[in-house]
Write a protein that holds these residues in place. Structure first.
Motif, PDB file in Angstrom:
ATOM      1  N   THR A  64      80.626  33.862  36.710  1.00 15.61           N
ATOM      2  CA  THR A  64      79.682  34.066  35.602  1.00 15.61           C
ATOM      3  C   THR A  64      78.626  35.095  35.963  1.00 15.61           C
ATOM      4  O   THR A  64      78.351  36.015  35.182  1.00 15.61           O
ATOM      5  N   ALA A  65      78.041  34.972  37.146  1.00 15.20           N
ATOM      6  CA  ALA A  65      76.999  35.920  37.561  1.00 15.20           C
ATOM      7  C   ALA A  65      77.550  37.338  37.664  1.00 15.20           C
ATOM      8  O   ALA A  65      76.902  38.295  37.219  1.00 15.20           O
ATOM      9  N   PRO A 112      65.551  18.071  36.812  1.00 16.44           N
ATOM     10  CA  PRO A 112      65.168  17.050  37.786  1.00 16.44           C
ATOM     11  C   PRO A 112      65.959  17.101  39.094  1.00 16.44           C
ATOM     12  O   PRO A 112      65.435  16.754  40.142  1.00 16.44           O
ATOM     13  N   ASN A 113      67.216  17.521  39.050  1.00 11.64           N
ATOM     14  CA  ASN A 113      68.076  17.524  40.239  1.00 11.64           C
ATOM     15  C   ASN A 113      68.436  18.959  40.600  1.00 11.64           C
ATOM     16  O   ASN A 113      69.290  19.565  39.972  1.00 11.64           O
ATOM     17  N   THR A 114      67.770  19.494  41.615  1.00 14.94           N
ATOM     18  CA  THR A 114      67.947  20.912  41.938  1.00 14.94           C
ATOM     19  C   THR A 114      68.633  21.154  43.280  1.00 14.94           C
ATOM     20  O   THR A 114      68.856  22.303  43.640  1.00 14.94           O
ATOM     21  N   ASN A 115      68.969  20.101  44.004  1.00 11.59           N
ATOM     22  CA  ASN A 115      69.666  20.285  45.274  1.00 11.59           C
ATOM     23  C   ASN A 115      71.034  20.913  45.013  1.00 11.59           C
ATOM     24  O   ASN A 115      71.834  20.384  44.254  1.00 11.59           O
ATOM     25  N   GLY A 116      71.295  22.055  45.624  1.00 13.63           N
ATOM     26  CA  GLY A 116      72.538  22.779  45.398  1.00 13.63           C
ATOM     27  C   GLY A 116      72.434  23.853  44.335  1.00 13.63           C
ATOM     28  O   GLY A 116      73.429  24.513  44.012  1.00 13.63           O
ATOM     29  N   ALA A 117      71.240  24.050  43.768  1.00  9.27           N
ATOM     30  CA  ALA A 117      71.066  25.053  42.711  1.00  9.27           C
ATOM     31  C   ALA A 117      71.355  26.452  43.237  1.00  9.27           C
ATOM     32  O   ALA A 117      70.890  26.840  44.290  1.00  9.27           O
ATOM     33  N   ARG A 118      72.141  27.201  42.491  1.00 12.16           N
ATOM     34  CA  ARG A 118      72.473  28.578  42.848  1.00 12.16           C
ATOM     35  C   ARG A 118      71.745  29.552  41.931  1.00 12.16           C
ATOM     36  O   ARG A 118      71.189  30.536  42.373  1.00 12.16           O
ATOM     37  N   GLN A 119      71.788  29.281  40.644  1.00 12.31           N
ATOM     38  CA  GLN A 119      71.085  30.117  39.678  1.00 12.31           C
ATOM     39  C   GLN A 119      70.883  29.333  38.398  1.00 12.31           C
ATOM     40  O   GLN A 119      71.503  28.305  38.175  1.00 12.31           O
ATOM     41  N   SER A 171      83.031  38.149  43.227  1.00  9.94           N
ATOM     42  CA  SER A 171      83.878  37.390  42.306  1.00  9.94           C
ATOM     43  C   SER A 171      85.328  37.434  42.771  1.00  9.94           C
ATOM     44  O   SER A 171      85.682  38.180  43.691  1.00  9.94           O
ATOM     45  N   PHE A 172      86.184  36.691  42.091  1.00  8.37           N
ATOM     46  CA  PHE A 172      87.610  36.689  42.411  1.00  8.37           C
ATOM     47  C   PHE A 172      88.232  38.070  42.210  1.00  8.37           C
ATOM     48  O   PHE A 172      89.220  38.402  42.846  1.00  8.37           O
ATOM     49  N   LEU A 179      73.799  37.986  44.312  1.00  9.29           N
ATOM     50  CA  LEU A 179      73.114  36.723  44.544  1.00  9.29           C
ATOM     51  C   LEU A 179      71.968  36.868  45.534  1.00  9.29           C
ATOM     52  O   LEU A 179      70.910  36.285  45.335  1.00  9.29           O
ATOM     53  N   PHE A 180      72.148  37.682  46.562  1.00  6.31           N
ATOM     54  CA  PHE A 180      71.085  37.856  47.556  1.00  6.31           C
ATOM     55  C   PHE A 180      70.580  39.293  47.622  1.00  6.31           C
ATOM     56  O   PHE A 180      69.893  39.655  48.539  1.00  6.31           O
TER      57      PHE A 180
END
Length: 182
Positions: A64-65, A112-119, A171-172, A179-180
């Protein structure tokens, strides 16, 4: 015959809130079209009738990104697998907000749950399409899978970033996700 409008109404918003799963489709200018099923509770937030946020966690790919860097179009689809039949499609323009971005703190605070958030994808709705959904099968919802949440809990923030650096920068189709990168 489907009904197309230019914004979400109260009925649409309530329908979205009831769904346990949605689908996201994006496409680069050339390459594979991507359609992904999404679940995990509380990852989709309606901000207003034309703006939604979707919290995306890290995983095996980041199509997606990459696609949005070439073409900012996104289609989201919600289907009623239980209850009254309906298919709701959102035709949108989207932008990835990443932890390195200035607006990250503002948008991440919605979840509320952001552990593992990438974007987080900030999504502007251009059109809303409701259609009958009578061909969608009925399913009984059992539960959300806990596999990813368990994986995220096992990994430190540093380990999550290392994983994303290995698996989520291309991407594939070999397209960059930035991302970075700035």
């Amino acid at each position: 015959m489907g009904k197309i409008t230019d914004k979400l109404n109260k009925k649409d918003i309530n329908f979205i809130k009831e769904q346990k799963m949605f689908f996201v489709a994006t496409a680069p200018k050339e390459g594979k079209i991507n359609i992904s099923p999404k679940g995990l509770d509380k990852t989709f937030k309606v901000i207003n009738e034309n703006t939604v946020l979707w919290l995306n966690y890290f995983g095996s790919g980041n199509e997606t990104a990459a696609h949005l860097l070439e073409d900012d179009r996104m289609t989201m689809m919600f289907c009623a697998f239980e209850g009254k039949p309906n298919i709701l499609r959102l035709y949108c323009k989207a932008k990835a907000i990443q932890e390195k971005d200035k607006k990250w703190e503002k948008y991440i605070s919605y979840f509320p749950n952001t552990n593992g958030a990438r974007q987080i994808f900030k999504i502007k709705i251009l059109n809303v399409n409701n259609s009958c959904g009578m061909g969608v099968p009925l399913y009984e919802f059992v539960d959300q899978r806990e596999d990813l949440k368990k994986l995220y809990k096992k990994k430190t923030k540093k380990e999550q970033i290392e994983y994303m650096k290995r698996k989520n920068q291309i991407s594939f189709d070999g397209k960059p996700t930035k991302l970075f990168e700035d």
